[in-house]
Structures are given as structure tokens and as C-alpha cells.
Design an enzyme around this catalytic site. Sequence first.
Site: not given
Length: 494
Positions: A188, A264, A299, A398
Site C-alpha cells: 500500500k 522504520e 526521516c 520532527e
Amino acid sequence: MDVTHDGWIRRAETLRFTGSHLIDGRAHDGGGAFTIVSPRNGHSLAEVADAGAAEVDLAVAAARRAFDDGPWPRLAPAERGRTLLRLADLIEERRVDLALTVSLEMGKPITDAHDIELRALIGTFRWYGQLADKLTDESPHTPPDTLALVTREPAGVVGAVVPWNFPLTLAGWKIAPALAAGCTVVLKPSENSPLSALLLARIADEAGLPPGVLNVVAGHGSVAGRALGLHPDVDVLAFTGSTAVGRHYLRYAADSNLKRVWLELGGKSPNIILPDAPDLEQAAATAAWGIFFNQGEMCTAPSRLLVHASVAERVTEAVVERARALRVGDPLDPATEMGALVGQDHLDRVLDHIHTAVDDGARLRTGGERVLAETGGVYLRPTVFDHVDSRSALAREEVFGPVLSVLTFEDLDEAVALANATHYGLAAGLWTSDLSTAHQVSRALRAGTVWVNCYEEGDLTVPFGGMKQSGNGRDKSAHALEKYTELKTTWIQL
């Protein structure tokens, strides 16, 4: 291929996107539909089928049949490897169209899409294609009247959910080792970038993957992603994305069949520059490149620049100068260094972080504003803050955009403490000429990858993944196969 700006635009105008799911080797248009809008200029690219639970059920059922009854898990590993190598060759043939699709749907500069993302994808399938028949099982030393075998067997049906920032690279990191191991896959992609994954699925079908071995369903994470996470016939779930969504997948596993979940997740990576860095100018240039590459939508982005107070002004000025000189523009222009952010909602979130940082007292050195709004695209000027409080949101949360926070330290212990003062543990950088310092600090940093005197370097021989709330398990290298296999012990009495 004409690789000028006009040449890429002309080629883009010839693209015809496929918005149908690929389930059991066939196109499927079930579910609703949604529109993919290019962040390059706000134009609609395609209508894409929007998978619901019913479409996910069909895809998982196809993958289950292909695993339980189909040839793929039973092929000789060398044959699986040859299929992956054929797939790599076909991707190479379609490299231009795949790169353009990535660039148009998520805003990545075409040079980066073609030269970096597609290179990584092709290399990933070739590497695992070559590895497929080189794995070995074990036969431990046991008493002479017994024989023990430890075999590594494919885990079953893999659900893979990948984000939009590297839509093909990250898909490849999951699909290739899973297929090499003999698993079947339901992928997906992000609802922001499904077109490249749907094209990849058609190319995989051309390469000779049996029906049901690789299925791709487009849809939203809250519906299709949730259905995949909760599905009792999915044996392994591999996810790359935010930490918040990663928590959902752990809950889905607990609420369904206790499937293994490999995550992750996010990062707030520190990049430490010591006064004895081999080349301070190179360190500053790499710091600027690292945070602004891929529009900061990474990331691993070195979003916290930790600089020794004695060289902080010099390094910060060099980073600010490079940020101001960076060319922001049309992703299809080969001269563009930073393209469009993925969408208006994401731009708004990044701007919220910038406004909060100003309110918290950080000093805005450059950027912080939308640019090129007249194009209809979603562009942000590269942004640098200094005088950042280590307790502030900018230093801890983040941003996932081209926003750098500069913090200073007085000694090595303070640098390590600042670097580790985060819930994340994905990556870190360190610049020093002292070998002992390099080893000692690398060991002290709680991060899955530490780059010394470089950043974002490596190849498929080394694993990638995080510590703490940056996730678990590893992509890349032979270690990735551990996620998609089960160990079986067979004890034979002779």
C-alpha cells in the site's frame, strides 16, 4: 531523451497514468476514487482507485493463494533471483517514466528522481536478485546419533506500507527482500504518491512474477492501511512512516493475529561538528545539503546541527549562505536543487513549526516563507534557525521539511547529551579528525546509523533502521531477510 527543462516537460506531457489497483495480476477499480494533484503546479494528474477493506481482502486473498498454493515460494532460489534481475532490467528500461512519475506526484527534482531514487530502486532489485541463492541454512554439531537442521523459511504474506518521500526506494527495500525470501506481498503506497507504485506493479507483472505474488492497492492509511494491519491473513507487516502511525500498526497486530510488525519511523537526527573536523567548509556544505535534500522530507535529515561554540559562527554563516543560494524551482528543471513539498497540508504543518519556533525565541536566519505561489505549486524557502533552545519544539519534534535548527555546545559530553536528548534514534553525523573520538562518540550515540565525516552515505551491504522510537528491524543488507523469514528447527533421531 532530451534532458533539458523543456525536454522533461514534453516527456511529462506524454505520460498516461494508471490509477487501478493490481490484484492477482489484474487491474481492479473497486472502491471509490481520489485525485492526485501535483505539488509542482497544482494540476490534477490522475484519478486513482481508493481501496477499502473489500479491496484489501481481495489483495490479501490473492497473496495467500499465491503463497499457499502457487509456485513462487517453491521455486529454486536462483529462479526467484533471475526474476528479480529481469525486473531490475525492466525498471531500467522504464527509468525515465518512473522518475517523472515520482517527480510529478511528490515534487522531487527530476535529477534526484532519475539519478538517485531510480538508481537505488534498480540496485535494490539487482542486489537481492543476486543474493537470493546465496543464503545458507545451519546444521549444528549434535550427538552422533542425531541430526539437527536449522532452516530459514519464507514467513508468508507480507503487508508493506510505504510513505511518499521516497515512494519507490522504500517500496523496493521491502518488496525485494520479501520476494527473494519467497514471500508474497501486498503493497500500500501513500495516498500522496501511488502512481509510481502502480506503474512498478505493472512492470513487475511484465517481469514474470506469478499472479498474486505482488499486489498493489492504492488508498488512504486510515482505511486501506488499517485494513491491512488488522488482516488476520497477513503474517508480517513492514511499515515506514511516522511514529504516531507506527503505534497504530502495533495496536492492529495486537487486535488481530499478533503478526510481526517491523517499523522504520521518524527521526530528529543530530549532526555534530567538532572544531577538529577535517574540513569545516565541507562539514557546513554537507550539513546544508543534508537538510535541504529532498526538500528536507527525510526521516534521516540532519535537522539538528550541533556545533562547538568555538566554530559555531563560522559554520552557521556558511550554512546560511548555502541556504540562500539554493535554487528552489520547478522539479522538472534539471537546474532545480530543491523542488516542491508534497502538498498544501504538509506545507501548512511545516509553516506551523516555523511560526512556533519564532514564538519560542529561536532566531530566523533565512527562509521561513512560501515562495513561487504564483505557479500553483507548493514551495518553501530553505530555512535556518539558530539560538535554538534544546528544550523547544523545534529541537525535539520532527518537522519533515527544509528547516534546520542550530544548537551549540562547549564540550564533547554536552554534545553527546544533546544528541541523545530525543525520543528518536534513527541516524546521526559526526565530524572529527580524531580516531578515538570518532569511535567513542559513535558508540555513545543512540542511533541506528552514525556517519563520520560524511552524511547519507552507504550501500546495500549495510543495514538501515533505528533505535528507540525510530523503530525496529532493518532494511537493506542480508539482515533485511530476517524480517521476512522464520527459523525452523528440525531434530532427527538417527
